[in-house]
Scaffold this motif. Sequence first.
Motif, PDB file in Angstrom:
ATOM      1  N   GLY A  56      26.087  13.823   4.884  1.00 29.88           N
ATOM      2  CA  GLY A  56      25.110  14.656   5.550  1.00 29.88           C
ATOM      3  C   GLY A  56      23.823  14.836   4.763  1.00 29.88           C
ATOM      4  N   VAL A  57      22.913  15.613   5.379  1.00 28.21           N
ATOM      5  CA  VAL A  57      21.585  15.851   4.819  1.00 28.21           C
ATOM      6  C   VAL A  57      21.320  17.349   4.797  1.00 28.21           C
ATOM      7  CG1 VAL A  57      19.104  15.444   5.086  1.00 28.21           C
ATOM      8  CG2 VAL A  57      20.737  13.638   5.701  1.00 28.21           C
ATOM      9  N   MET A  58      20.910  17.850   3.636  1.00 29.11           N
ATOM     10  CA  MET A  58      20.503  19.244   3.511  1.00 29.11           C
ATOM     11  C   MET A  58      18.979  19.301   3.544  1.00 29.11           C
ATOM     12  SD  MET A  58      23.181  20.945   0.832  1.00 29.11           S
ATOM     13  CE  MET A  58      23.242  22.457   1.779  1.00 29.11           C
ATOM     14  N   VAL A  59      18.439  20.283   4.270  1.00 24.35           N
ATOM     15  CA  VAL A  59      16.991  20.421   4.405  1.00 24.35           C
ATOM     16  C   VAL A  59      16.564  21.753   3.807  1.00 24.35           C
ATOM     17  CG1 VAL A  59      15.033  20.358   5.976  1.00 24.35           C
ATOM     18  CG2 VAL A  59      17.136  19.102   6.556  1.00 24.35           C
ATOM     19  N   TYR A  60      15.583  21.704   2.914  1.00 21.43           N
ATOM     20  CA  TYR A  60      15.036  22.900   2.272  1.00 21.43           C
ATOM     21  C   TYR A  60      13.542  23.001   2.548  1.00 21.43           C
ATOM     22  CZ  TYR A  60      19.162  23.925  -0.618  1.00 21.43           C
ATOM     23  OH  TYR A  60      20.420  24.271  -1.064  1.00 21.43           O
ATOM     24  N   ASP A  61      13.069  24.215   2.760  1.00 24.30           N
ATOM     25  CA  ASP A  61      11.643  24.487   2.772  1.00 24.30           C
ATOM     26  C   ASP A  61      11.222  24.683   1.322  1.00 24.30           C
ATOM     27  OD1 ASP A  61       9.078  25.534   2.877  1.00 24.30           O
ATOM     28  OD2 ASP A  61       9.496  26.936   4.523  1.00 24.30           O
ATOM     29  N   VAL A  62      10.418  23.741   0.807  1.00 27.07           N
ATOM     30  CA  VAL A  62      10.011  23.785  -0.602  1.00 27.07           C
ATOM     31  C   VAL A  62       8.532  24.119  -0.740  1.00 27.07           C
ATOM     32  CG1 VAL A  62      11.837  22.214  -1.371  1.00 27.07           C
ATOM     33  CG2 VAL A  62       9.643  21.263  -0.610  1.00 27.07           C
ATOM     34  N   SER A  63       7.970  24.757   0.277  1.00 30.27           N
ATOM     35  CA  SER A  63       6.544  25.075   0.267  1.00 30.27           C
ATOM     36  C   SER A  63       6.167  25.953  -0.917  1.00 30.27           C
ATOM     37  CB  SER A  63       6.151  25.772   1.577  1.00 30.27           C
ATOM     38  OG  SER A  63       6.540  24.992   2.692  1.00 30.27           O
ATOM     39  N   THR A  64       7.063  26.836  -1.309  1.00 28.02           N
ATOM     40  CA  THR A  64       6.906  27.622  -2.539  1.00 28.02           C
ATOM     41  C   THR A  64       7.856  27.013  -3.561  1.00 28.02           C
ATOM     42  OG1 THR A  64       6.403  29.632  -1.287  1.00 28.02           O
ATOM     43  CG2 THR A  64       7.036  29.902  -3.588  1.00 28.02           C
TER      44      THR A  64
END
Length: 549
Positions: free
Chosen positions: A481-489
């Motif tokens: 599978g694939v984990m998705v993170y918001d890395v904007s900060t």
Amino acid sequence: MPIETRFRRVSLLAALFCLTLSLSLFISACGGDDPVEPTPVALSLASIGSYEGGAAGAAEITAYDAKTRRLFVVNGAAGTLDVLDMADPTKPTKVSTISVSSIGDGVNSVAVYDGLVAVAVQANPKTSAGKVAFIDAASLAILNTVTVGALPDMLTFTPDGMKLLVANEGEPNSYGLADSVDPEGSISIISFNRGGPPTVATADFKAWIGKEAELRAAGVRIFGPNANAAQDLEPEYITVSPDGTTAWVTLQENNAIATVDIATAKVTAVSALGTKDHTMAGMGMDVSDEDGGTNTNSGTPAVKIVQPKVKGLYLPDGIASYTVGGKNYLITANEGDARADWPGFNEETRVRTYCTNGLDPSVFPDATNLIFDSNLGRLRITSTPNGGQTGKNAAGQCNELYSFGGRSFTIWDAALKPVYDSGDQMERATTALSNVKFNASNNNDTLDDRSPSKGPEPETVITASFGIKTYAFVALERVGGVMVYDVSTPSAPTLVTYFNATRNGATGDRGPEGLTFIPAISSPNGKPLLVVGNEISGTTRVLQINLTY
């Protein structure tokens, strides 16, 4: 079309684009339509199509060409490059297979830029100089080949498409045997010149020969038997800065990253990554597949994430870069890798096997019990942390334990200082999946199978931006599978979603190896897509990125 003509056209199109963008901004400033891309409030992944390669290894690295709507897939099982028609992304269809038998011994990686396909081809033997072949995406004709370093692996174009960088891993065939060969690792920088064939410059590590002690003191692992620094440093994966001036290259087994000045083809720094302290809150891991018992060597599997006195070697594989506030940041997928399959040398062992005189009680509280398999005994560690180090005291007791991989992703600043690590989030997020058991491997559905060794094993990472947000997509090689993170900060990423719905126990998509992002503007269905090459199942999966505004 010659390569040089193709790239002159790209430069002209780029100039026209900049002019158009300037006019758009002028119109916007005068009250016209706002050209800024909207920022989503939510993101999810959905499977919309797949291609069955029919064999383990039939889908590894992928690359997409928007003009022809073709997906190029490294088929490791056959050593070829499969070409899939993606006009209908719900039904990818193979239209051709490209053989490189006349060039070398098989395809290792692929990259695409504006109709030009670059393929890394290893030699036979792999310790000899490899090749990069350039292929026209439409005709599938081989346009040119150039010679690069030993065992060319990952390759990537600079953002302007004028250069191609190649990680030449330079793996040995063995250590200390009569026929042992250990080539030097390097990075090839291929330039596309007007009026002539591509030229190759080499960023190597010769300047570090004789500085092995200095590198080790800084934390860079130089430990291959009788290998100098240039032989021991093995480039794995490359990311390029948005302005195309700098590249960062993971040196996986060395637990380091090389910084490369692209214009001069020089390695300007080799930076050690240090270790992860698994005793810290949020940095735990499941260390045993027999932790269902108490102080025993015959326990049963159980989900038990603890905070052991263990140092994790990051040993990153995939790497990506992005910019926030004018600053560059790097993201590494901390897979972990051991030199364990080389004739003449094997650094991988287990705590109870290696620490025959036990653990140092001055370092490890409850040392007598910790050595049991239900505690630390089953954990895979290195017998060679760095150079001549052993991790043992004068009495032969283990006083330091170094495990493989961080079981996480890490964000670093451009000075290679850690900004954030996902800690044990990946293992915790996979503790109660309905379709696969916790820490199962990619070739079974066995509970706790990978707990003693690298856990879910983050393999690679890519980024994509929508509006003012940047997301990181991290593939988990073992549980899948694939984990998705918001890395904007960069200092405070947030987990957005985890997609693993296409695995079913020991079947379905298994062993994600490569990720390809297709932006909406280039997508055959007008939606952003994520393509996953699953090595063990040999499947190529197309996921649609659904955005909510």
